[in-house]
Design an enzyme around this catalytic site. Structure first.
Site, mmCIF file in Angstrom:
data_model
loop_
_atom_site.group_PDB
_atom_site.id
_atom_site.type_symbol
_atom_site.label_atom_id
_atom_site.label_comp_id
_atom_site.label_asym_id
_atom_site.label_seq_id
_atom_site.Cartn_x
_atom_site.Cartn_y
_atom_site.Cartn_z
ATOM 1 N N GLY A 1 7.407 -4.520 6.616
ATOM 2 C CA GLY A 1 6.002 -4.800 6.905
ATOM 3 C C GLY A 1 5.404 -3.812 7.886
ATOM 4 O O GLY A 1 4.394 -4.080 8.530
ATOM 5 N N ASP B 1 -3.419 0.322 6.627
ATOM 6 C CA ASP B 1 -2.161 1.015 6.924
ATOM 7 C C ASP B 1 -2.353 2.534 6.960
ATOM 8 O O ASP B 1 -1.883 3.226 7.869
ATOM 9 C CB ASP B 1 -1.097 0.684 5.871
ATOM 10 C CG ASP B 1 -0.865 -0.807 5.756
ATOM 11 O OD1 ASP B 1 -1.376 -1.560 6.606
ATOM 12 O OD2 ASP B 1 -0.170 -1.222 4.815
HETATM 13 C C1 GLA Z 1 -0.275 -4.531 3.468
HETATM 14 C C2 GLA Z 1 -1.457 -3.742 2.905
HETATM 15 C C3 GLA Z 1 -2.616 -3.693 3.900
HETATM 16 C C4 GLA Z 1 -2.962 -5.073 4.430
HETATM 17 C C5 GLA Z 1 -1.701 -5.808 4.889
HETATM 18 C C6 GLA Z 1 -1.975 -7.230 5.276
HETATM 19 O O1 GLA Z 1 0.299 -3.861 4.548
HETATM 20 O O2 GLA Z 1 -1.075 -2.432 2.591
HETATM 21 O O3 GLA Z 1 -3.734 -3.088 3.297
HETATM 22 O O4 GLA Z 1 -3.684 -5.809 3.492
HETATM 23 O O5 GLA Z 1 -0.704 -5.812 3.890
HETATM 24 O O6 GLA Z 1 -2.782 -7.282 6.391
#
Ligand code: GLA
Length: 377
Positions: free
Chosen positions: A122, A170
């Site tokens: 994550g 991100d």
């Molecule tokens: C992933 C996606 C982001 C965002 C997060 C949740 O990391 O790439 O764009 O939506 O999940 O916040």
């Protein structure tokens, strides 16, 4: 520690001299999860873990890329018919193609890369990979593309070449990160502000469950579609700005599941602003309380948590941790924890012990070090 030296040496040994080195980081997000694609505010920061790439244009129409961590090479030309088979190489291919679509004259190149962003945790290893190449190719081929568009190139790569309809958070964080600062980004206008982040008396630590649930279909994309359906029912383009009153007024017209998804988003939007205010007052207890609330919402309403992450958050609560929640897209990965200094060691030991007893392995611990975004080394 990213193996910069190993990347440079590997490049020299297989492709020769003359490579330039670039790095781009993974990210954390303090609050504002699954809000980017709803057009709201998010609160990410880049971390000290990233992807390093050695890159050198080769004057041909072919890319030769070597993934050091996998010991694998991919060779492809930059036309749609030659999309590589390896999943990791599709990120590189997608970035090149998206740059070309925007008029960037990207030609063939040789490259070696490696990274230390844990996969599936994550922390956006994929955004780090996209961003390091978007940044490097922009420089080496003189494309003149600005930072926002570089972030969009990474996002479009996910959408068009990797099957994930992600938001912009991100890639934005990976490009724009700044040492010691979080960023509050308005994902609708793309305006953002740097917030110095130095929670005196507290530590921000990640607990990596090392669990990744491979779910059938694409639950991330499903969440997005739910939000879009509710926004449409409300007569809005994006869910941002919706209120519980208005959601309740259309409750009969949407599914119970979509109702829950939107309820989470509305709550999370409010929490981001609450956290910003609290940070300005140095009120970390409120920040922490919001993090716990976010976890509850992600677990019960948005349903992107899992047993192992719920367990880690429950242990954090029992240990008196200030705030804890699942971080990122969900379905495994890390919890992000705001912990008072004096409690930290005891909490980490307890969490590791109890997780190990229950799931047969210890979670890994990462101290969050807020760092700079994409750059040449
Ligand atoms: C992933 C996606 C982001 C965002 C997060 C949740 O990391 O790439 O764009 O939506 O999940 O916040």
């Amino acid at each position: 520690m990213i193996e910069t030296k190993a990347v440079a040496e590997k490049f020299a040994s297989i492709y020769g001299s003359g490579a330039s080195l670039f790095v781009s980081p993974g990210r954390i997000n303090l609050i504002g999860e699954h809000i980017d694609y709803n057009g709201g505010f998010v609160f990410p920061g880049a971390v000290d873990k990233g992807i390093v790439a050695a890159v050198r244009p080769n004057g041909t129409d072919r890319v030769r890329a070597f993934a050091l961590d996998l010991g694998e090479e991919a060779v492809f030309r930059l036309d749609e018919a030659d999309k590589p088979v390896q999943a990791w190489a599709c990120y590189l291919f997608g970035v090149c193609r998206e740059m070309q679509k925007r008029g960037g004259e990207v030609g063939g190149f040789d490259t070696v890369f490696a990274g230390d962003v844990p996969l599936g945790a994550g922390m956006s290893s994929s955004a780090a990979l996209e961003s390091v190449y978007a940044f490097a190719l922009n420089e080496l081929f003189g494309c003149g593309i600005d930072g926002f568009e570089l972030a969009r190139i990474g996002q479009a790569t996910e959408h068009n070449y990797c099957g994930v309809k992600c938001g912009i958070m991100d890639q934005f964080a990976s490009i724009f990160g700044k040492k010691g600062h979080l960023m509050r980004l308005d994902c609708r206008s793309m305006e953002f502000e740097y917030f110095p982040f130095d929670p005196e008396g507290y530590r921000l630590v990640l607990l990596d469950s090392r669990v990744k649930h491979e779910l059938v279909g694409s639950p991330y994309n499903d969440r997005r579609v739910s939000c879009e359906r509710v926004a449409a029912a409300l007569g809005q383009e994006l869910l941002r700005g919706a209120t519980m009153e208005r959601l309740d007024a259309i409750r009969e017209r949407i599914s119970p599941e979509d109702y829950k998804r939107a309820r989470y988003v509305i709550g999370e939007e409010r929490r981001v602003l609450e956290v910003c205010d609290a940070l300005q007052r140095g009120d970390y207890e409120t920040v922490g309380a919001c993090m716990f609330e976010t976890h509850r919402g992600m677990s019960e309403d948005y349903e992107v948590s899992c047993e192992e992450l719920d367990f880690l958050v429950a242990v954090a609560r029992e240990c008196g941790v200030t705030g804890s929640r699942i971080m990122g897209g969900g379905f495994g990965g890390c919890t992000i924890n705001l912990v008072r200094d004096e409690l930290c060691d005891a909490f980490l030991a307890e969490a590791q012990k109890r997780f190990d007893e229950k799931y047969g392995h210890e979670p890994w611990v990462y101290d969050v070090v807020i760092s700079d975004g994409a750059r040449r080394l």
